[in-house]
Design a protein around this motif. Structure first.
Motif, PDB file in Angstrom:
ATOM      1  N   ALA A  57       0.856  -1.193   0.000  1.00 12.50           N
ATOM      2  CA  ALA A  57       0.000   0.000   0.000  1.00 12.50           C
ATOM      3  C   ALA A  57       0.891   1.241   0.000  1.00 12.50           C
ATOM      4  O   ALA A  57       0.553   2.262  -0.590  1.00 12.50           O
ATOM      5  CB  ALA A  57      -0.909  -0.002   1.219  1.00 12.50           C
ATOM      6  N   ASP A  58       2.042   1.151   0.681  1.00 16.04           N
ATOM      7  CA  ASP A  58       3.011   2.263   0.692  1.00 16.04           C
ATOM      8  C   ASP A  58       4.378   1.729   0.247  1.00 16.04           C
ATOM      9  O   ASP A  58       5.410   2.079   0.795  1.00 16.04           O
ATOM     10  CB  ASP A  58       3.076   2.899   2.090  1.00 16.04           C
ATOM     11  N   PHE A  59       4.341   0.864  -0.745  1.00 19.72           N
ATOM     12  CA  PHE A  59       5.558   0.319  -1.354  1.00 19.72           C
ATOM     13  C   PHE A  59       6.593  -0.175  -0.357  1.00 19.72           C
ATOM     14  O   PHE A  59       7.769   0.184  -0.409  1.00 19.72           O
ATOM     15  CB  PHE A  59       6.122   1.311  -2.380  1.00 19.72           C
ATOM     16  N   ILE A  86      15.914   3.884  10.580  1.00 25.30           N
ATOM     17  CA  ILE A  86      14.648   3.729  11.293  1.00 25.30           C
ATOM     18  C   ILE A  86      13.609   4.681  10.727  1.00 25.30           C
ATOM     19  O   ILE A  86      13.762   5.910  10.790  1.00 25.30           O
ATOM     20  CB  ILE A  86      14.841   3.986  12.799  1.00 25.30           C
ATOM     21  N   ASP A  87      12.570   4.095  10.181  1.00 23.82           N
ATOM     22  CA  ASP A  87      11.517   4.867   9.543  1.00 23.82           C
ATOM     23  C   ASP A  87      10.778   5.725  10.578  1.00 23.82           C
ATOM     24  O   ASP A  87      10.440   5.231  11.663  1.00 23.82           O
ATOM     25  CB  ASP A  87      10.542   3.887   8.881  1.00 23.82           C
ATOM     26  N   VAL A  88      10.504   6.960  10.211  1.00 18.75           N
ATOM     27  CA  VAL A  88       9.824   7.933  11.095  1.00 18.75           C
ATOM     28  C   VAL A  88      10.039   7.628  12.587  1.00 18.75           C
ATOM     29  O   VAL A  88       9.097   7.438  13.357  1.00 18.75           O
ATOM     30  CB  VAL A  88       8.319   8.117  10.758  1.00 18.75           C
ATOM     31  N   HIS A 118      13.997   8.815  -1.283  1.00 17.53           N
ATOM     32  CA  HIS A 118      12.824   8.338  -2.013  1.00 17.53           C
ATOM     33  C   HIS A 118      11.553   9.123  -1.707  1.00 17.53           C
ATOM     34  O   HIS A 118      10.487   8.792  -2.224  1.00 17.53           O
ATOM     35  CB  HIS A 118      12.611   6.853  -1.689  1.00 17.53           C
ATOM     36  N   ASP A 119      11.657  10.129  -0.838  1.00 17.14           N
ATOM     37  CA  ASP A 119      10.491  10.948  -0.499  1.00 17.14           C
ATOM     38  C   ASP A 119      10.600  12.364  -1.055  1.00 17.14           C
ATOM     39  O   ASP A 119       9.651  13.140  -0.947  1.00 17.14           O
ATOM     40  CB  ASP A 119      10.347  11.067   1.030  1.00 17.14           C
ATOM     41  N   GLU A 120      11.743  12.726  -1.578  1.00 16.27           N
ATOM     42  CA  GLU A 120      12.000  14.132  -1.929  1.00 16.27           C
ATOM     43  C   GLU A 120      12.261  14.304  -3.421  1.00 16.27           C
ATOM     44  O   GLU A 120      12.712  13.377  -4.097  1.00 16.27           O
ATOM     45  CB  GLU A 120      13.230  14.648  -1.158  1.00 16.27           C
TER      46      GLU A 120
HETATM   47  C1  GLC Z   1       8.872   7.507   5.878  1.00 12.01           C
HETATM   48  C2  GLC Z   1       9.322   6.877   4.592  1.00 12.01           C
HETATM   49  C3  GLC Z   1       8.223   7.072   3.588  1.00 12.01           C
HETATM   50  C4  GLC Z   1       6.996   6.354   4.094  1.00 12.01           C
HETATM   51  C5  GLC Z   1       6.599   6.859   5.466  1.00 12.01           C
HETATM   52  C6  GLC Z   1       5.625   5.944   6.136  1.00 12.01           C
HETATM   53  O1  GLC Z   1       8.749   8.873   5.791  1.00 12.01           O
HETATM   54  O2  GLC Z   1      10.535   7.418   4.181  1.00 12.01           O
HETATM   55  O3  GLC Z   1       8.578   6.599   2.317  1.00 12.01           O
HETATM   56  O4  GLC Z   1       5.939   6.544   3.207  1.00 12.01           O
HETATM   57  O5  GLC Z   1       7.708   6.923   6.340  1.00 12.01           O
HETATM   58  O6  GLC Z   1       6.242   4.733   6.483  1.00 12.01           O
END
Ligand code: GLC
Length: 540
Positions: free
Chosen positions: A65-67, A205-207, A336-338
């Motif tokens: 859903a969020d790759f 570590i994601d967010v 990958h977000d910017e």
């Molecule tokens: C982070 C990731 C982003 C993802 C989000 C939710 O910001 O870098 O790609 O969509 O967290 O996990």
């Protein structure tokens, strides 16, 4: 080639390269990259480019859903990307080449298809109910509070069968774990051990700041000055609120002390860097702890500084002031977000931006393809993939996630010619690709290779101190890097006009974004528009 030297932990001198696995190298002919593809490209990373570590974005089982940032099993590999055996092979091949491997760990939320959530959702009485954040409606039938999802809309979804709401700071398919439950802490730290046991060198570590929220779930206030978020990217309606209570609760530090203790149980300086979008420097620096939390919080401050010498200088100064004495800085200009840096700063500035990234003090992370100055691709609406872009027009991240451009042929070395990749190739992939750029001495790739070699060979660059230079023209940034008696000076002209820059003494030119340059015999450098130079005082 490697900058690793035995006296410092590897991650201090390492240059990290981020791989978005869907887009790096397809070996199965389905238009999606995979782990074996990364293994195949290790010689490029270790030898041709010369980085020291790779960070691989999530490759876990996931409904996508969020790759991949919606994980349904933390201890396996998504069949789309390969198998655990493929991962083990990738890891051992990387280590054979002296490359460290950092993997993504997504602690704030799982997929709604994770067995933990399925169980949690099954009934209010289930022992796993409290593994996620469930709340009743307010007495008036309203949502539990006013928190918003980063991806648009409320951060709560109603579950009809159990008549409660669950919290999701991102998509409804990404329910937030309840890190206040010790069973969640134990289970998640076990997932870390699983990968440490296999030999991974670290975690991104994601967010990371999200895992602890206000336990009273207090409403967020409306932002007094949404412009204060100008240090970060525009995020649409999400920026209406001041995110005081929905993330970054001080209890988060206990979690990272716990994580650090686990990492420290292992040999080999296992490493953790947290994705932390906090622009209060003091609060940001707390994630270093007393050297007992994260090794580093990611420093995103330059990404949204603009291409402006004064703004960048201010942020470098602020970062240097904020990093505690026991800490180590880091810089990143893309992920990958910017938006891709070549688009954000303009193609003429791409090489200078990379010079900045690779010569500042601390660990740099290069986003795949930025070494080619890949630009942000316009993905047509019928090929759009990113759930964020689909929900909030204008915020799509697809344009920075297009396939790596390896070769001037129809599949661009990424996939087979007859295959449509999951996202379209950039329109200039025929000219802008690894094979072509390796043949051109002044290509972005050849330039990055030279810079990486220089960085690796010069202690002043890979570990030295930094001093910002004064008395330069307004749109020129300069700094000295020093280590014992070696000194390196970096000058960057942010202007589209030439600039005369005073220097203390004649110097040898080590690198220029503008090709070969004679050594400078005077105390003035005449800089071309958008030029960056790396110089060494003559006689040093
Ligand atoms: C982070 C990731 C982003 C993802 C989000 C939710 O910001 O870098 O790609 O969509 O967290 O996990």
């Amino acid at each position: 080639m490697s900058a690793q030297q035995p006296d410092l932990e590897w991650w201090k001198t390492a240059v990290v390269y981020q791989i978005y696995p869907r887009s790096f190298q397809d070996t199965t002919g389905n238009g999606i990259g995979d782990l074996n593809g990364i293994t195949e490209r290790l010689p490029y990373l270790a030898d041709t480019l010369g980085v020291d570590a790779i960070w691989i974005s999530p490759f876990y089982p996931s409904p996508m859903a969020d790759f991949g940032y919606d994980v349904s099993d933390y201890t396996d590999v998504n069949p789309l990307f390969g198998t655990l055996d493929d991962f083990d092979r990738l890891l051992s091949e990387a280590h054979r080449r002296d490359l460290k491997v950092i993997i993504d760990w997504v602690p704030n939320h799982t997929s709604d298809q994770h067995p933990w959530f399925i169980t949690s959702r099954s009934s209010r009485a289930n022992p796993k109910r409290d593994w996620y954040v469930w709340r009743d409606s307010k007495p008036d039938g309203e949502l539990p509070n006013n928190w918003q999802s980063e991806f648009g809309g409320p951060a709560w979804t109603y579950d009809e069968s159990t008549d409660q709401w669950y919290l999701h700071s991102f998509l409804a398919e990404q329910p937030d774990l309840n890190w206040r439950n010790p069973a969640v802490v134990a289970a998640m730290l076990d997932t870390v051990r699983f990968w440490l046991d296999r030999g991974v060198d670290g975690f991104r570590i994601d967010v990371a700041h999200y895992v602890m929220k206000d336990p009273a779930l207090t409403d967020n206030p409306i932002a007094q000055d949404p412009g204060a978020m100008g240090t970060f990217k525009p995020m649409g309606p999400f920026n209406v609120w001041e995110h005081l209570h929905d993330r970054g609760h001080p209890d988060v530090h206990g979690i990272y002390r716990h994580l650090r203790a686990v990492l420290d149980e292992y040999d080999g300086d296992r490493f953790a860097i947290g994705e932390i979008h906090i622009f209060d420097w003091d609060e940001w620096a707390l994630y270093y702890g007393d050297g007992d939390e994260l090794h580093m919080p990611f420093n995103f401050s330059l990404i949204w500084a603009g291409w402006d010498a004064a703004a960048i200088r201010n942020r470098i100064g602020a970062l240097e002031a904020a990093v505690p004495e026991h800490g180590w800085p880091n810089y990143v200009l893309g992920n990958h977000d910017e938006q891709r840096l070549a688009t954000r700063y303009g193609p003429a500035n791409a090489k200078a931006a990379t010079t900045l990234l690779l010569t500042l003090r601390g660990q740099p992370t290069i986003y795949y393809g930025d070494e080619l100055a890949m630009h942000q691709t316009d993905v047509p609406p019928d090929r759009e993939q990113d759930p964020w872009g689909i929900r909030v027009p204008g915020l799509s991240r697809d344009g920075c996630r297009t396939p790596m451009q390896w070769a001037p042929d129809p599949g661009h070395g990424f996939t087979e010619a007859s295959i449509t990749p999951w996202l379209p190739f950039a329109d200039d992939a025929m000219e802008r690709n690894v094979e072509t750029q390796l043949r051109e001495a002044e290509s972005p790739l050849s330039f990055v290779r030279r810079l990486l070699e220089l960085r690796s060979a010069r202690p002043s660059l890979n570990r030295g101190s930094i001093q910002l230079l004064n008395g330069l023209p307004d749109d020129v940034l300069g700094y000295d890097r020093s280590h014992s008696d070696e000194r390196t000076t970096v000058l960057i002209n942010y202007s589209s006009e030439p600039r005369e820059v005073p220097i203390a003494a004649p110097c040898t030119v080590l690198a220029s974004t503008h090709g070969h340059r004679a050594d400078i015999e005077t105390t003035t450098v005449i800089m071309a528009p958008h030029e960056a130079v790396v110089i060494e005082p003559a006689g040093d």
